[in-house]
Design an enzyme around this catalytic site. Structure first.
Site, PDB file in Angstrom:
ATOM      1  N   ASP A  72     -10.103  13.826   7.707  1.00  0.00           N
ATOM      2  CA  ASP A  72      -9.512  12.810   6.837  1.00  0.00           C
ATOM      3  C   ASP A  72      -9.370  13.319   5.389  1.00  0.00           C
ATOM      4  O   ASP A  72      -9.652  12.597   4.436  1.00  0.00           O
ATOM      5  CB  ASP A  72     -10.355  11.520   6.889  1.00  0.00           C
ATOM      6  N   HIS A  87       1.659   4.303  -3.017  1.00  0.00           N
ATOM      7  CA  HIS A  87       1.505   5.767  -2.980  1.00  0.00           C
ATOM      8  C   HIS A  87       2.641   6.424  -3.774  1.00  0.00           C
ATOM      9  O   HIS A  87       2.442   7.432  -4.452  1.00  0.00           O
ATOM     10  CB  HIS A  87       1.521   6.284  -1.545  1.00  0.00           C
ATOM     11  N   HIS A  99      -9.656   8.101   3.429  1.00  0.00           N
ATOM     12  CA  HIS A  99      -9.573   6.704   3.889  1.00  0.00           C
ATOM     13  C   HIS A  99     -10.957   6.121   4.140  1.00  0.00           C
ATOM     14  O   HIS A  99     -11.090   4.987   4.572  1.00  0.00           O
ATOM     15  CB  HIS A  99      -8.785   6.593   5.196  1.00  0.00           C
ATOM     16  N   GLU A 141      -5.978   6.621  -2.247  1.00  0.00           N
ATOM     17  CA  GLU A 141      -5.997   5.621  -1.178  1.00  0.00           C
ATOM     18  C   GLU A 141      -6.430   4.254  -1.704  1.00  0.00           C
ATOM     19  O   GLU A 141      -5.856   3.224  -1.356  1.00  0.00           O
ATOM     20  CB  GLU A 141      -6.968   6.064  -0.079  1.00  0.00           C
ATOM     21  N   HIS A 160       0.847  -1.205   0.000  1.00  0.00           N
ATOM     22  CA  HIS A 160       0.000   0.000   0.000  1.00  0.00           C
ATOM     23  C   HIS A 160       0.879   1.251   0.000  1.00  0.00           C
ATOM     24  O   HIS A 160       0.711   2.144  -0.836  1.00  0.00           O
ATOM     25  CB  HIS A 160      -0.908  -0.022   1.240  1.00  0.00           C
ATOM     26  N   GLU A 161       1.815   1.290   0.926  1.00  0.00           N
ATOM     27  CA  GLU A 161       2.631   2.502   1.073  1.00  0.00           C
ATOM     28  C   GLU A 161       3.498   2.758  -0.159  1.00  0.00           C
ATOM     29  O   GLU A 161       3.602   3.880  -0.634  1.00  0.00           O
ATOM     30  CB  GLU A 161       3.496   2.403   2.333  1.00  0.00           C
ATOM     31  N   TYR A 213      -4.500  14.639  -2.921  1.00  0.00           N
ATOM     32  CA  TYR A 213      -4.814  13.826  -1.748  1.00  0.00           C
ATOM     33  C   TYR A 213      -5.961  14.435  -0.945  1.00  0.00           C
ATOM     34  O   TYR A 213      -5.826  14.765   0.223  1.00  0.00           O
ATOM     35  CB  TYR A 213      -3.564  13.663  -0.884  1.00  0.00           C
TER      36      TYR A 213
HETATM   37 ZN   LIG Z   1      -2.524   5.346   2.207  1.00  0.00          ZN
END
Ligand SMILES: [Zn+2]
Length: 398
Positions: free
Chosen positions: A313, A214, A318, A234, A210-211, A225
């Site tokens: 958020d 990005h 998210h 996301e 996931h990271e 974002y």
């Molecule tokens: Zn993320």
């Protein structure tokens, strides 16, 4: 083509695996032990500071014009085309791998840029023994980097995050009781967790996938974002994260779409927390429900889309990501088989085709996947329809 500078608030902040609103809720509910509440507060504070550093970092990059950025004058798809052409050339002569990992010990400092004086594993080096570090974090980071790299290289013909063989750097043991893991635009940083609510983060292949994704998004179609484009950013991180988990947990015996649990951050919760994972792509909104943490707020259909202000958020990045996440789950299961051979490459094409706008809506992204769906057009169309396509009701910005 000159673009107006973007607002600072819309730049990608540090992309943390644990959303701030989750930590904030643990604080507000106040049911966790005091030291965990303290850790939540300091994790939030430190992350804010890192976010500011990231903005400074972005601005310095912008000044140097050394690589594509969100605000670059040269559109990112041009860089992508250059990278694609280079990749094609390599294909003719045989693709070359440029896996180059380094895992550092952050030595529990919370410095903005952790020290690089203690390398735990370098590319090709030996794994760390239990005596050297009983946590196994460095090894998990090192292995997770390779699996993520291999996934992108083997199945999507991508040479590392930047598409040009850039090194993968990770820091383990960041700060004290830090309840997060993140990609800060140039390296990946892992806290140890607090052991009461959050376990460590290195053992989750989907978290690493996931990271690092990005980073891939940033180098291909840097989606703003915030709001729907942020939720797409996301969701893409989860989509590639889950595929990396489906393939990489046991590459000799990978999982089909039907076999996968579709859970992101499974095992992130410490023992005793009532939750299966951080997010559930198959059943968004059901991943956790705990008196100390609160409950999973993800919708799985457009009718439950949450209109949120930027202060919450980033406008629900998210939270509303549950909708495109569920579309990917549906597309993969409608087609069947291995997701990285079916819906995965279609999502990747939508991301890298150069037509995905920085502030793209769900509808625009859905249409790019349909456009790139080839033989699977009916399934892709049906998947999006089942989560509310064509997403009537206009833009979500407050
Ligand atoms: Zn993320």
């Amino acid at each position: 083509m000159l673009k107006a500078p973007k607002q600072v608030t819309r730049m990608a902040p540090v992309c943390c695996i644990i959303p701030e609103h989750v930590l904030q809720n643990i604080l507000e509910v106040g049911q966790a032990p005091q030291h965990v509440l303290d850790a939540c507060q300091s994790t939030i504070d430190q992350t804010k500071e890192l976010h500011n550093t990231r903005i400074e970092h972005k601005q310095s990059l912008l000044a140097e014009q050394e690589r594509p950025t969100f605000e670059g004058i040269i559109p990112s798809y041009i860089f992508e085309t250059i990278a694609r052409e280079a990749a094609k050339k390599e294909q003719l002569t045989g693709a070359v791998r440029h896996l180059n990992r380094t895992v550092y010990d952050a030595q529990h400092t919370n410095r903005r840029d952790p020290p690089r004086n203690k390398i735990m594993i370098k590319e090709g080096g030996a794994l760390i023994s239990k005596e050297q570090d009983p946590s196994y974090d460095a090894n998990e980071c090192y292995i997770g980097f390779q699996k993520t790299y291999d996934f992108y290289f083997n199945f999507l013909n991508r040479d590392s995050i930047d598409g040009r063989g850039g090194g993968l750097n990770g820091f383990v043991h960041y700060s004290e009781g830090y309840q997060n893991a993140f990609w800060d635009g140039k390296q990946m940083i892992f806290g140890d967790g607090d052991g009461v609510i959050f376990n460590g983060f290195t053992d989750e292949l989907d978290v690493i996938g996931h990271e690092l994704t990005h980073g891939v998004v940033e180098y291909t179609s840097p989606l703003d974002y915030s709001f729907q484009s942020g939720a797409l950013n996301e969701s893409l991180a989860d989509v590639f994260g889950i595929m990396i988990k489906q393939w990489g947990n046991d590459p000799a015996n990978p999982q089909t779409a039907e076999q996968s649990d579709w859970l992101i951050g499974e095992g992130i919760w410490a023992k005793g927390v009532n939750g299966r994972a951080l997010r559930d792509m198959k059943a968004p909104g059901t991943a956790y429900n705990d008196r100390r943490v609160g409950s999973d707020r993800q919708p799985g259909h457009w009718k439950n889309f949450q209109k949120l202000p930027l202060s919450e958020d980033q406008g629900g990045v998210h939270i509303n990501s549950g909708i495109p996440n569920h579309a990917f789950y549906l597309a993969s299961t409608l087609i069947g088989g291995y997701s990285w051979q079916t819906a995965g490459p279609i999502w990747y094409k939508a991301l890298t085709c150069g037509k995905l706008r920085q502030n793209a809506s769900f509808k625009e992204f859905a249409e790019l996947t349909i456009l790139n769906a080839g033989d699977h057009e009916d399934s892709i169309r049906e998947a999006w329809k089942q989560v509310g396509y064509p997403f009537d009701g206009g833009r979500d910005e407050l």
